[in-house]
Design an enzyme around this catalytic site. Structure first.
Site, short mmCIF file in Angstrom:
data_model
loop_
_atom_site.label_atom_id
_atom_site.label_comp_id
_atom_site.label_asym_id
_atom_site.label_seq_id
_atom_site.Cartn_x
_atom_site.Cartn_y
_atom_site.Cartn_z
N LYS A 34 0.84 -1.20 0.00
CA LYS A 34 0.00 0.00 0.00
C LYS A 34 0.87 1.25 0.00
CE LYS A 34 -0.47 0.06 5.06
NZ LYS A 34 -1.40 0.17 6.18
N HIS A 83 -6.31 -7.06 13.14
CA HIS A 83 -5.08 -6.27 13.15
C HIS A 83 -4.74 -5.87 14.58
CE1 HIS A 83 -1.93 -3.94 11.28
NE2 HIS A 83 -2.29 -2.86 11.94
N ARG A 107 1.28 -10.73 7.06
CA ARG A 107 1.24 -9.51 6.26
C ARG A 107 2.48 -8.64 6.53
NH1 ARG A 107 -4.05 -9.43 8.83
NH2 ARG A 107 -3.36 -7.58 9.99
N CYS A 110 13.13 25.22 3.04
CA CYS A 110 12.21 25.87 2.11
C CYS A 110 11.42 24.82 1.34
CB CYS A 110 12.99 26.76 1.15
SG CYS A 110 14.07 27.96 1.95
N MET A 111 10.50 25.26 0.51
CA MET A 111 9.71 24.31 -0.27
C MET A 111 10.59 23.48 -1.20
SD MET A 111 6.49 24.95 -2.85
CE MET A 111 5.42 25.60 -1.57
N ASP A 112 11.62 24.12 -1.78
CA ASP A 112 12.41 23.45 -2.82
C ASP A 112 13.91 23.46 -2.57
OD1 ASP A 112 9.93 23.51 -4.56
OD2 ASP A 112 10.36 25.66 -4.41
#
Length: 370
Positions: free
Chosen positions: A36, A162, A218, A309-311
């Site tokens: 997943k 689970h 699992r 920062c973002m980038d």
């Protein structure tokens, strides 16, 4: 494909395969690898292809969309949706031979109706909520499972639960959950319902709760070489599968008193060499690592300075000789004698290693190596 930006994640399929073999040594049960969330950020299709080559035939996902993506590439595989599947998509589930986890009679009815219309038999696994508190029949609702089993065009192939605390050192509550699950199975069997597959063991339970293995387990996080918690899996011989790297794009020297990044949260106490890398929180490098996280440069630890920062992110490299544009920076992985793994990064952030690898965004290309 040519790398357009010097940021990438390496996924070692050889390590993945070795982890799979180690996990198999812990149990006699069939393994259903959990892939997943794009195989916990590692890339579902390449991971499934690698494990299929080792003999894995059945895989678990959380969402119908994830199952359909894998089915398009590997139509012969058994795909189980261990989370919730919307009733309105019953036709698709049956048509694609996907195995849903179910926890209501209306779900079962919708699947039986679709199967009848398509001239097929729908296989389902019934989820029992023994203490996790998410989805599933409560143990006292066990008789409803008998009603599901009576529906035409439907086969109850599996039953599962689970654990909430299998990754704890103290398994007291996990054992209570196991007993509740076993009691439901006993009641069903006394009423004549024999269910082929029974499964409860997640990664942690595979490693240190063998009585919970049944005939299907699992494995999730341990496939990717990471321990389920600080209490379990530290000595299991697992190899981290993913490393994360970037290249230095700029190096400069700033004087004492000068500041770095948004908010001026870092102020140089002395003349400081600063290296910039083109990776930031949009890539999954959490902003909470500002002024505290570490990376590896030329085999040495370097501190993140200023706000992520973002980038882009800045590093303190004053005491690392010769750092220059083009040098590889390791955010996760090994460089010389030093290593930073997702568990260490998770500790800095007071979270879990699952979140670290899942958060590495799609704009970080995955490169697969053996």
């Amino acid at each position: 494909m040519e790398r357009l930006r010097p940021v990438w994640a390496e996924v070692d399929l050889g390590a993945l395969k070795r982890n799979y073999a180690r996990i198999q040594s812990y149990t006699k049960a069939e393994l259903m690898p959990i892939v997943k969330a794009d195989a916990y950020g590692h890339g579902a299709i390449p991971v499934v292809r690698a494990l299929k080559a080792l003999g894995a035939k059945r895989f678990g996902v959380a969402l119908l969309e994830e199952a359909l993506e894998i089915k398009r590439e590997f139509p012969e595989l058994e795909l189980m949706v261990i989370g919730a599947s919307p009733e309105e998509h019953s036709d698709t589930i049956v048509r694609e031979n996907i195995i849903p986890g179910i926890f209501s009679f209306s779900q079962a009815q919708a699947l039986a109706k679709s199967a009848g219309e398509q001239g097929k038999t729908a296989r389902v696994h019934v989820k029992i909520d023994t203490g996790m508190g998410r989805i599933g029949y409560r143990p006292e609702e066990w008789e409803q499972i008998l009603e599901i089993a009576k529906l035409p065009h439907l086969m109850v192939e599996g039953i599962y639960t689970h654990f909430a605390t299998a990754d704890h050192a103290d398994l007291t509550f996990a054992r209570k959950q196991l007993e509740r699950f076993q009691e439901v199975i006993r009641k069903l069997e006394r009423r004549g319902l024999k269910i082929p597959y029974k499964h409860a063991a997640n990664s942690a339970a595979i490693l240190h709760f063998p009585e919970a293995h049944f005939n299907l387990v699992r494995p999730g996080i341990i496939l990717y070489g990471l321990p389920p918690s600080r209490h379990v899996g530290q000595d299991a011989g697992l190899e981290p599968v993913m490393s994360w790297k970037a290249k230095v794009t700029h190096v400069k020297t700033i004087g004492a008193g000068e500041t770095v990044s948004y908010g001026r949260t870092f102020r140089a106490a002395y003349e400081t060499r600063v290296a910039t890398i083109p990776v930031g929180y949009a890539d999954g490098l959490r902003r909470a690592l500002s002024n505290c996280g570490e990376v590896l440069v030329r085999g040495q630890r370097s501190t993140i300075i200023g706000r992520v920062c973002m980038d882009q992110t800045m590093l303190e490299v004053t005491k690392i000789p010769g750092v220059q544009v083009g040098d590889v920076v390791t955010l996760l992985g090994q460089d010389g004698e030093e290593r930073i793994d997702p568990t260490e990064m998770a500790d800095w952030l007071s979270t879990i290693n699952y979140e670290i690898v899942c958060d590495i965004s799609k704009r970080v290309p995955r490169e697969y190596v053996e």
